[in-house]
Design a protein around this motif. Structure first.
Motif, PDB file in Angstrom:
ATOM      1  N   UNK A  91       0.808  -1.177   0.078  1.00 10.18           N
ATOM      2  CA  UNK A  91       0.105  -0.070   0.118  1.00 10.18           C
ATOM      3  C   UNK A  91       0.945   1.183   0.287  1.00 10.18           C
ATOM      4  N   UNK A  92       2.012   1.114   0.196  1.00  7.04           N
ATOM      5  CA  UNK A  92       3.020   2.226   0.274  1.00  7.04           C
ATOM      6  C   UNK A  92       2.676   3.090   1.496  1.00  7.04           C
ATOM      7  N   UNK A  93       2.208   2.447   2.539  1.00  5.24           N
ATOM      8  CA  UNK A  93       2.093   2.883   3.965  1.00  5.24           C
ATOM      9  C   UNK A  93       2.989   3.000   4.932  1.00  5.24           C
ATOM     10  N   UNK A  94       3.370   4.102   5.430  1.00  2.00           N
ATOM     11  CA  UNK A  94       4.319   4.188   6.450  1.00  2.00           C
ATOM     12  C   UNK A  94       3.765   3.944   7.867  1.00  2.00           C
ATOM     13  N   UNK A  95       4.818   3.878   8.563  1.00  7.62           N
ATOM     14  CA  UNK A  95       4.563   3.408  10.337  1.00  7.62           C
ATOM     15  C   UNK A  95       3.690   4.760  10.741  1.00  7.62           C
ATOM     16  N   UNK A  96       3.911   5.861  10.333  1.00  4.46           N
ATOM     17  CA  UNK A  96       3.422   7.062  10.888  1.00  4.46           C
ATOM     18  C   UNK A  96       1.774   6.948  10.377  1.00  4.46           C
ATOM     19  N   UNK A  97       1.631   6.905   8.980  1.00  3.29           N
ATOM     20  CA  UNK A  97       0.360   6.597   8.563  1.00  3.29           C
ATOM     21  C   UNK A  97      -0.417   5.507   9.218  1.00  3.29           C
ATOM     22  N   UNK A  98       0.190   4.317   9.382  1.00  9.54           N
ATOM     23  CA  UNK A  98      -0.527   3.239  10.147  1.00  9.54           C
ATOM     24  C   UNK A  98      -0.864   3.408  11.570  1.00  9.54           C
ATOM     25  N   UNK A 100      -1.654   6.594  12.683  1.00  8.68           N
ATOM     26  CA  UNK A 100      -2.663   7.304  12.737  1.00  8.68           C
ATOM     27  C   UNK A 100      -3.873   6.595  12.478  1.00  8.68           C
ATOM     28  N   UNK A 101      -3.812   5.531  11.666  1.00 11.06           N
ATOM     29  CA  UNK A 101      -5.143   5.091  11.514  1.00 11.06           C
ATOM     30  C   UNK A 101      -5.468   4.159  12.857  1.00 11.06           C
ATOM     31  N   UNK A 102      -4.729   3.795  13.510  1.00 11.23           N
ATOM     32  CA  UNK A 102      -4.664   2.935  14.902  1.00 11.23           C
ATOM     33  C   UNK A 102      -5.041   3.666  16.067  1.00 11.23           C
ATOM     34  N   UNK A 103      -4.557   5.161  15.748  1.00  9.69           N
ATOM     35  CA  UNK A 103      -4.519   5.987  17.108  1.00  9.69           C
ATOM     36  C   UNK A 103      -3.431   5.433  18.109  1.00  9.69           C
ATOM     37  N   UNK A 130      -6.749  -2.595   9.740  1.00  6.85           N
ATOM     38  CA  UNK A 130      -6.599  -1.103   9.350  1.00  6.85           C
ATOM     39  C   UNK A 130      -6.147  -1.181   8.131  1.00  6.85           C
ATOM     40  N   UNK A 131      -5.357  -2.013   7.467  1.00  9.09           N
ATOM     41  CA  UNK A 131      -4.830  -2.260   6.174  1.00  9.09           C
ATOM     42  C   UNK A 131      -5.633  -2.942   4.960  1.00  9.09           C
ATOM     43  N   UNK A 132      -6.738  -3.579   5.667  1.00 10.00           N
ATOM     44  CA  UNK A 132      -7.627  -4.283   4.776  1.00 10.00           C
ATOM     45  C   UNK A 132      -7.463  -5.664   4.621  1.00 10.00           C
ATOM     46  N   UNK A 133      -6.587  -6.182   5.781  1.00  7.72           N
ATOM     47  CA  UNK A 133      -6.250  -7.499   5.423  1.00  7.72           C
ATOM     48  C   UNK A 133      -6.543  -8.377   6.687  1.00  7.72           C
TER      49      UNK A 133
END
Length: 142
Positions: A91-98, A100-103, A130-133
């Motif tokens: 997904x090209x998702x960073x740790x910071x972005x994840x 944020x999704x998880x709080x 949170x990443x659709x898996x």
């Protein structure tokens, strides 16, 4: 993906077996017996795949085993962390972005991705959702 990799068990002249993985050449080990070599192979495989994660490299997918190869699976918690790592990369998702999704903090996500850190499986399941898996656990004959 199932994190179960084929290995080659080679009898050693002095006794025991050496173990190598065609898909993960860094995972090398040995044991005094076939059973010990396969137990050591699980640890070597988990460590080598964890090194790919730590160096932010692609984790090689497992190939199909031939009739002369044994399948070795990584421990379930490591498999879950690998699945999360691969999902984030795709997904090209960073740790910071994840985070944020998880709080959560970025440090908490870093621990979720660290194969050497003891994480609770429910935390990794939540991150995978949170990443659709999702995570599926199965068994097979030993």
């Amino acid at each position: 993906m199932q994190y179960e990799y084929p290995c080659v068990l080679t009898p050693e002249r002095e006794g025991g077996f050496s173990v190598s993985f065609p898909d993960v050449p860094e995972a090398l080990t040995c044991g005094n017996s076939r059973a010990e070599a396969l137990a050591m192979a699980e640890d070597a495989l988990a460590a080598a795949l964890g090194a790919y994660m730590k160096s932010k490299e692609s984790v090689p997918p497992p190939s199909h085993a031939t009739h002369r190869q044994e399948l070795v699976a990584v421990p379930p918690i490591v498999a879950a962390k690998l699945a999360l790592y691969n999902a984030m990369r795709s997904e090209g998702l960073t740790r910071v972005a994840l985070a944020g999704r998880l709080g959560l903090s970025e440090g908490a996500v870093r621990k979720l991705l660290n194969p050497d850190h003891r994480s609770h499986i429910s935390q990794i399941q939540k991150a995978l959702r949170a990443v659709g898996r999702g995570l599926v656990v199965g068994d097979r004959a030993a």
